[in-house]
Design an enzyme around this catalytic site. Structure first.
Site, mmCIF file in Angstrom:
data_model
loop_
_atom_site.group_PDB
_atom_site.id
_atom_site.type_symbol
_atom_site.label_atom_id
_atom_site.label_comp_id
_atom_site.label_asym_id
_atom_site.label_seq_id
_atom_site.Cartn_x
_atom_site.Cartn_y
_atom_site.Cartn_z
ATOM 1 N N GLY A 4 0.860 -1.064 0.004
ATOM 2 C CA GLY A 4 -0.155 -0.136 -0.157
ATOM 3 C C GLY A 4 0.968 1.397 -0.045
ATOM 4 O O GLY A 4 0.494 2.300 0.764
ATOM 5 N N TYR B 208 -12.271 -4.041 11.098
ATOM 6 C CA TYR B 208 -11.242 -2.895 11.158
ATOM 7 C C TYR B 208 -10.539 -3.190 12.363
ATOM 8 O O TYR B 208 -9.322 -3.362 12.367
ATOM 9 C CB TYR B 208 -11.742 -1.423 10.992
ATOM 10 N N GLY C 207 2.232 4.833 3.667
ATOM 11 C CA GLY C 207 2.726 3.801 3.069
ATOM 12 C C GLY C 207 3.801 4.396 2.174
ATOM 13 O O GLY C 207 5.140 4.251 1.810
ATOM 14 N N SER D 267 -3.217 0.059 15.358
ATOM 15 C CA SER D 267 -4.106 1.356 15.297
ATOM 16 C C SER D 267 -4.599 1.363 16.583
ATOM 17 O O SER D 267 -4.609 0.397 17.443
ATOM 18 C CB SER D 267 -5.080 1.263 14.343
ATOM 19 N N ASN E 1 1.623 3.551 -2.533
ATOM 20 C CA ASN E 1 1.446 4.223 -3.624
ATOM 21 C C ASN E 1 1.030 5.897 -3.025
ATOM 22 O O ASN E 1 1.138 6.850 -3.790
ATOM 23 C CB ASN E 1 0.549 3.908 -4.811
ATOM 24 N N THR E 2 0.749 5.755 -1.886
ATOM 25 C CA THR E 2 0.070 6.855 -1.197
ATOM 26 C C THR E 2 0.084 6.843 0.326
ATOM 27 O O THR E 2 0.214 5.880 0.723
ATOM 28 C CB THR E 2 -1.346 7.063 -1.730
ATOM 29 N N GLY E 3 -0.073 7.880 0.824
ATOM 30 C CA GLY E 3 -0.339 8.112 2.304
ATOM 31 C C GLY E 3 0.966 7.704 3.143
ATOM 32 O O GLY E 3 1.964 8.080 2.619
#
Length: 482
Positions: free
Chosen positions: A107, A304, A113, A258, A109-111
């Protein structure tokens, strides 16, 4: 690649554990170095999470406002609110060679990560971006590599820098995609220094092509399979420190968790269809039955949060099975990290107003990556299994000789882990199941549940797997028939 010398006698466990649950001496140290039972507390209910959010927001706004007012006096230093620094001498050595150490980040490609990938590439790692979308992955690779070239020109051209690359798409909601990715990696590379299981979604209710609940498979079961298939490559890696008094390691695994792991009780199951709740028959234990329910579509509306607790228990089990021991035995070290509340693409399905509010009060993706980077390359204290980025009012006594990890907190009120003063990274005690063993029984039950979920996947029946560190050393990498 440097050959690793193994000492089989050092793998004898210090505690009587069944063969299927062999514990490495290093994992035994991690578990026994701190009295986990003193911090074991019940999990919070789902409804409490919704009530605690506004309190956390108010606390964060008021506290950060006061800090801004007092920024001209040494108030921050007195309370130890200054962000932690990851000192170079406390990190793995990155050799200046044509074969830099390898890292995989899901993950990315953004954020968070993406920022983790860019941070490791800047430190000399060859980072493989493992993403679902090829074009988005290639765009992120180009952006990272261009940033590295620009920063080198502005700073020191002699500095050791790495690069980013894209191998092939990886869809964690597909066992076939995961197996294909791992096969491609193993054909091209002999070892893997760092694996960051970062990818995640917060939408629930969909079903994967493998028949599992989408959120739980994407966040956890997919990472479980990915990690297990990459274990031989991780055990073949060698991570060393500049200070020779610190013992070298094999690969490092970072699992994204989290604050929501505090709100994953085992005696409350919220049904997604009607919102009703009932008590399960496991008497408050996160057992195999509970985890199979998490992965089954239509059973839980809290997958989640349950996936984030699973990431911590997975960390414990990885250290139990693959951690090193003795002076000459190098094993894998695993750690769970919370990025904090981050304004990232995980909220892309929220309203424009909600996203704007999040950008105002949440951490940036770069701030959120601080725990992942520290967990990936830092010399972690012996009892560290969980890092988080916020200041807490109560410190835990910890005797760590590592400057980068001097700040440590006990199990605390979850509100302090939702929002608040950002301090980079700190060692914290996570909330663990009350199984009487500091999560050790529950982590084994989670592992067994995942293997049960995978036993019907035809693509895995002839995949070479390693059950624990002892079997790797003994050459017992067998053709698993599930």
């Amino acid at each position: 690649m440097t050959a690793i010398s193994w000492n089989r006698d050092a793998l004898v466990s210090k505690a009587p554990i069944a063969p299927s649950e062999r514990m490495s001496p290093h994992a035994d140290q991690i578990h026994n170095n701190y009295n986990w039972k003193s911090d074991m507390q019940p999990f919070y209910a789902r409804a409490t999470f919704m009530k605690m959010g506004p309190l956390a927001l108010l606390y964060s706004i008021l506290f950060n406002s006061v800090l801004r007012i007092l920024s001209y006096v040494p108030f921050n230093s007195l309370l130890r609110i200054d962000p932690s620094t990851l000192h170079p001498e406390d990190c793995f050595i990155v050799p200046n060679s044509s074969t830099p150490p390898i890292a995989i980040i899901t993950g990315s490609n953004t954020g968070v990560g993406f920022e983790t990938a860019q941070g490791l590439a800047q430190r000399g790692y060859h980072v493989i971006l493992a993403c679902r979308n090829r074009q988005k992955g290639l765009d992120a690779v180009h952006k990272i590599n261009q940033h590295i070239i620009t920063s080198c020109r502005e700073e020191d051209e002699s500095k050791v820098v790495g690069k980013a690359s894209f191998l092939q798409p990886l869809d964690l909601a597909s066992f076939a995609s995961i197996r294909s990715f791992c096969n491609s990696f193993s054909e091209k590379y002999d070892s893997l220094n760092i694996l960051v299981n970062n990818a995640g979604i917060n939408s629930q209710g969909d079903v994967t092509e493998d028949g599992l609940e989408m959120c739980f498979q994407s966040n956890f079961v997919g990472h479980f399979l990915l990690t297990k298939l990459l274990i031989p490559s991780l055990l073949n890696a060698e991570n060393t420190y500049k200070n020779n008094k610190y013992k070298d390691e094999a690969g490092r695994i970072v699992n994204l968790s989290s604050v929501t792991h505090h709100f994953a009780p085992s005696n409350e199951r919220i049904h997604p269809n009607d919102g009703s709740s009932d008590l399960s028959e496991n008497n408050g234990i996160h057992d195999k039955h509970f985890w199979l329910g998490s992965s089954t579509p239509g059973v839980s509306a809290a997958t989640y949060r349950e996936s984030k607790l699973a990431s911590i228990l997975f960390t414990i089990e990885l250290n139990k099975r693959y951690g090193g021991g003795g002076e000459k035995v190098m094993g894998i070290r695993s750690v769970a990290v919370s990025p904090g509340s981050v304004s990232s693409d995980i909220w892309r399905n929220e309203s424009a107003l909600t996203q704007k509010i999040y950008r105002m009060v949440y951490l940036t993706p770069q701030q959120g990556s601080s725990t992942s980077i520290a967990g990936s390359i830092g010399n972690l204290p012996i009892d560290a299994i969980y890092l988080q980025p916020y200041w807490h009012p109560f410190m835990r006594r910890m005797h760590s000789a590592v400057r980068s990890f001097q700040r440590s907190y006990p199990l605390s009120f979850p509100m302090f882990e939702m929002l608040g003063p950002y301090i980079g990274h700190s060692v914290s005690v996570p909330r663990l199941p009350t199984d009487g063993c500091g999560g050790y029984k529950s982590s084994g039950q989670l592992w067994d549940a995942c293997e049960g979920l995978l036993q019907n996947d035809q693509t895995l029946r002839m995949t070479p797997l390693v059950d624990d560190l002892a079997s790797f050393i003994e050459g017992d990498i067998h053709q698993e028939v599930w």
